[in-house]
Design a protein around this motif. Structure first.
Motif, PDB file in Angstrom:
ATOM      1  N   UNK A 163      28.163   4.328 -16.714  1.00  0.00           N
ATOM      2  CA  UNK A 163      29.413   3.921 -16.050  1.00  0.00           C
ATOM      3  C   UNK A 163      29.680   2.420 -16.132  1.00  0.00           C
ATOM      4  N   UNK A 164      28.624   1.617 -16.169  1.00  0.00           N
ATOM      5  CA  UNK A 164      28.813   0.172 -16.292  1.00  0.00           C
ATOM      6  C   UNK A 164      29.248  -0.188 -17.715  1.00  0.00           C
ATOM      7  N   UNK A 165      28.727   0.545 -18.693  1.00  0.00           N
ATOM      8  CA  UNK A 165      29.150   0.311 -20.070  1.00  0.00           C
ATOM      9  C   UNK A 165      30.645   0.607 -20.237  1.00  0.00           C
ATOM     10  N   UNK A 166      31.102   1.736 -19.687  1.00  0.00           N
ATOM     11  CA  UNK A 166      32.519   2.100 -19.823  1.00  0.00           C
ATOM     12  C   UNK A 166      33.396   1.054 -19.148  1.00  0.00           C
ATOM     13  N   UNK A 167      32.956   0.563 -17.996  1.00  0.00           N
ATOM     14  CA  UNK A 167      33.699  -0.505 -17.317  1.00  0.00           C
ATOM     15  C   UNK A 167      33.790  -1.740 -18.210  1.00  0.00           C
ATOM     16  N   UNK A 168      32.646  -2.145 -18.765  1.00  0.00           N
ATOM     17  CA  UNK A 168      32.622  -3.338 -19.620  1.00  0.00           C
ATOM     18  C   UNK A 168      33.436  -3.140 -20.886  1.00  0.00           C
ATOM     19  N   UNK A 169      33.420  -1.926 -21.422  1.00  0.00           N
ATOM     20  CA  UNK A 169      34.165  -1.639 -22.659  1.00  0.00           C
ATOM     21  C   UNK A 169      35.660  -1.877 -22.441  1.00  0.00           C
ATOM     22  N   UNK A 170      36.147  -1.509 -21.275  1.00  0.00           N
ATOM     23  CA  UNK A 170      37.563  -1.719 -20.978  1.00  0.00           C
ATOM     24  C   UNK A 170      37.887  -3.194 -20.739  1.00  0.00           C
TER      25      UNK A 170
ATOM     26  N   UNK B  81      38.617  -5.136 -27.716  1.00  0.00           N
ATOM     27  CA  UNK B  81      38.287  -5.489 -29.105  1.00  0.00           C
ATOM     28  C   UNK B  81      38.117  -6.992 -29.280  1.00  0.00           C
ATOM     29  N   UNK B  82      37.666  -7.645 -28.226  1.00  0.00           N
ATOM     30  CA  UNK B  82      37.561  -9.103 -28.244  1.00  0.00           C
ATOM     31  C   UNK B  82      36.635  -9.586 -29.368  1.00  0.00           C
ATOM     32  N   UNK B  83      37.186 -10.359 -30.284  1.00  0.00           N
ATOM     33  CA  UNK B  83      36.396 -10.887 -31.393  1.00  0.00           C
ATOM     34  C   UNK B  83      35.406 -11.931 -30.892  1.00  0.00           C
ATOM     35  N   UNK B  84      34.174 -11.850 -31.399  1.00  0.00           N
ATOM     36  CA  UNK B  84      33.151 -12.795 -30.979  1.00  0.00           C
ATOM     37  C   UNK B  84      32.330 -12.323 -29.799  1.00  0.00           C
ATOM     38  N   UNK B  85      32.589 -11.091 -29.348  1.00  0.00           N
ATOM     39  CA  UNK B  85      31.819 -10.528 -28.233  1.00  0.00           C
ATOM     40  C   UNK B  85      31.146  -9.241 -28.705  1.00  0.00           C
TER      41      UNK B  85
ATOM     42  N   UNK C 222      31.575 -16.884 -19.908  1.00  0.00           N
ATOM     43  CA  UNK C 222      32.079 -16.957 -21.283  1.00  0.00           C
ATOM     44  C   UNK C 222      33.530 -17.422 -21.259  1.00  0.00           C
ATOM     45  N   UNK C 223      33.724 -18.699 -21.039  1.00  0.00           N
ATOM     46  CA  UNK C 223      35.079 -19.249 -20.878  1.00  0.00           C
ATOM     47  C   UNK C 223      35.918 -19.095 -22.148  1.00  0.00           C
ATOM     48  N   UNK C 224      35.263 -19.019 -23.300  1.00  0.00           N
ATOM     49  CA  UNK C 224      36.008 -18.890 -24.553  1.00  0.00           C
ATOM     50  C   UNK C 224      36.815 -17.596 -24.615  1.00  0.00           C
ATOM     51  N   UNK C 225      36.343 -16.558 -23.923  1.00  0.00           N
ATOM     52  CA  UNK C 225      37.031 -15.258 -23.963  1.00  0.00           C
ATOM     53  C   UNK C 225      37.567 -14.855 -22.588  1.00  0.00           C
ATOM     54  N   UNK C 226      37.589 -15.788 -21.650  1.00  0.00           N
ATOM     55  CA  UNK C 226      37.965 -15.478 -20.273  1.00  0.00           C
ATOM     56  C   UNK C 226      39.364 -14.874 -20.167  1.00  0.00           C
ATOM     57  N   UNK C 227      40.322 -15.418 -20.904  1.00  0.00           N
ATOM     58  CA  UNK C 227      41.702 -14.919 -20.803  1.00  0.00           C
ATOM     59  C   UNK C 227      41.814 -13.482 -21.307  1.00  0.00           C
TER      60      UNK C 227
ATOM     61  N   UNK D  76      39.316 -11.198 -21.245  1.00  0.00           N
ATOM     62  CA  UNK D  76      38.704 -10.355 -20.214  1.00  0.00           C
ATOM     63  C   UNK D  76      39.698 -10.081 -19.076  1.00  0.00           C
ATOM     64  N   UNK D  77      40.365 -11.123 -18.631  1.00  0.00           N
ATOM     65  CA  UNK D  77      41.257 -10.985 -17.475  1.00  0.00           C
ATOM     66  C   UNK D  77      42.462 -10.098 -17.788  1.00  0.00           C
ATOM     67  N   UNK D  78      43.007 -10.239 -18.988  1.00  0.00           N
ATOM     68  CA  UNK D  78      44.164  -9.412 -19.354  1.00  0.00           C
ATOM     69  C   UNK D  78      43.758  -7.952 -19.538  1.00  0.00           C
ATOM     70  N   UNK D  79      42.640  -7.716 -20.229  1.00  0.00           N
ATOM     71  CA  UNK D  79      42.155  -6.338 -20.384  1.00  0.00           C
ATOM     72  C   UNK D  79      41.849  -5.711 -19.030  1.00  0.00           C
ATOM     73  N   UNK D  80      41.247  -6.487 -18.156  1.00  0.00           N
ATOM     74  CA  UNK D  80      40.909  -5.998 -16.821  1.00  0.00           C
ATOM     75  C   UNK D  80      42.172  -5.642 -16.037  1.00  0.00           C
ATOM     76  N   UNK D  81      43.187  -6.485 -16.141  1.00  0.00           N
ATOM     77  CA  UNK D  81      44.451  -6.218 -15.437  1.00  0.00           C
ATOM     78  C   UNK D  81      45.047  -4.879 -15.881  1.00  0.00           C
ATOM     79  N   UNK D  82      45.022  -4.620 -17.165  1.00  0.00           N
ATOM     80  CA  UNK D  82      45.573  -3.365 -17.680  1.00  0.00           C
ATOM     81  C   UNK D  82      44.737  -2.164 -17.234  1.00  0.00           C
ATOM     82  N   UNK D  83      43.419  -2.329 -17.266  1.00  0.00           N
ATOM     83  CA  UNK D  83      42.546  -1.218 -16.863  1.00  0.00           C
ATOM     84  C   UNK D  83      42.675  -0.930 -15.370  1.00  0.00           C
ATOM     85  N   UNK D  84      42.751  -1.966 -14.564  1.00  0.00           N
ATOM     86  CA  UNK D  84      42.914  -1.767 -13.119  1.00  0.00           C
ATOM     87  C   UNK D  84      44.226  -1.050 -12.806  1.00  0.00           C
ATOM     88  N   UNK D  85      45.255  -1.306 -13.588  1.00  0.00           N
ATOM     89  CA  UNK D  85      46.536  -0.608 -13.386  1.00  0.00           C
ATOM     90  C   UNK D  85      46.373   0.878 -13.651  1.00  0.00           C
ATOM     91  N   UNK D  86      45.607   1.230 -14.701  1.00  0.00           N
ATOM     92  CA  UNK D  86      45.371   2.650 -14.986  1.00  0.00           C
ATOM     93  C   UNK D  86      44.522   3.295 -13.888  1.00  0.00           C
TER      94      UNK D  86
END
Length: 304
Positions: free
Chosen positions: A51-58, A62-66, A159-164, A166-176
């Motif tokens: 369940x933690x993997x599925x959370x992280x996957x969302x 497809x973040x490049x460099x992660x 990981x500040x390089x990919x922070x934006x 993460x936040x956008x993907x998280x926002x979309x997943x939380x909406x679902x």
């Protein structure tokens, strides 16, 4: 004879010390290789279980460099008695962040902290009130949304390089997830505070979120042996307390539930504990929607 026992004991001690030394050497070598392999600035995230993997996957998408990997296989289930393997140690030696559920699910965390002091461990259940003292937090959609927020915030800080991203993907997943939560709330209104037995501690979260009255139950798994006395006790409880529903995991609960159904007028609803499945990003939402559909049948004995 005494000298023989002393010799054997000495040899066993040498073997034990050698084993510890070789393990530590292996860990340090893998860590050195990891640092060389990650010279391209990849950020490597490791999760503890499904369940933690599925959370992280969302969150990662497809973040490049992660790079995202899971420690255990998708069919492992809960990790209460999980033992770290050599392959696990290799994965841990590469990780920048290790995402865990927390609350006692991963009982090997003290070993990880001791052997891999440089890994940043993110506890997804931080700040969440555990239901009845058990850590199956992801079974509450609302609590799981809090886990998503915690993972996102801490990953973004690491990981500040990919922070934006993460936040956008998280926002979309939380909406679902919010849509699924609304469906659950609607279904909960129809449960009419049913009296239930739960045959897996994870379902304490389901019972709480649906406003169900838990009369008791047992925690069934692959090692749990049920005695005839326990069956008789459950039947007595069902009759005296007028229990109408059993919530169970089909993998381990079917035999017990079918025996109780033969002796008592009781409804059985099999639910997904969301600890197994494929690695598709929408698997958690699908599993919880199916659980909601099954729970909507509480009180209707004609539907299975």
């Amino acid at each position: 004879m005494k000298q023989k026992y002393v010799f054997v004991a000495a040899m066993l001690l040498v073997l034990m010390v050698s084993s510890v030394l070789l393990t530590n050497i292996y860990i340090h070598k893998e860590r050195d290789h990891a640092q060389m392999d990650q010279s391209e600035q990849d950020f490597y995230i490791l999760t503890s279980f499904y369940p933690i993997y599925i959370a992280a996957k969302n969150i990662v998408g497809d973040c490049e460099g992660v790079i995202l990997q899971n420690l255990s296989e998708p069919q492992t289930g809960c990790m209460h008695d999980y033992q770290l393997t050599t392959e696990d140690m290799r994965k841990l030696s590469y990780a920048d962040a290790f995402l865990v559920n927390g609350g006692g699910i991963e009982n090997f965390l003290s070993d990880v902290a001791r052997q891999y002091p440089d890994i940043s461990v993110i506890n997804a259940s931080e700040g969440i009130q555990l239901a009845d003292g058990n850590a199956h937090v992801w079974m509450s959609i609302q609590d799981h949304m809090t886990q998503i927020q915690t993972i996102t915030e801490q990953l973004a800080a690491l990981d500040k390089a990919h922070a934006s991203v993460y936040k956008e993907n998280s926002r979309q997943y939380l909406a679902r997830l919010e849509d699924v939560h609304h469906s659950q709330q609607a279904a909960a209104q129809k449960s009419k505070a049913a009296r239930v037995l739960i045959f897996h501690e994870a379902f304490a979260y389901i019972a709480r979120d649906y406003g169900l009255t838990v009369s008791g139950g047992i925690d069934l798994d692959e090692e749990r042996q049920i005695s005839a006395g326990e069956v008789a006790g459950l039947l007595d409880q069902i009759r005296k307390q007028k229990v109408g529903v059993i919530l169970a995991e089909e993998l381990y609960g079917r035999q017990m539930c079918e025996a109780l159904k033969q002796e008592a007028d009781i409804q059985v609803i099999y639910l997904d504990t969301c600890v197994r499945g494929d690695y598709s990003a929408d698997s958690y939402c699908k599993a919880m929607k199916e659980n909601i559909a099954r729970l909507s049948k509480i009180g209707n004995q004609d539907k299975k």
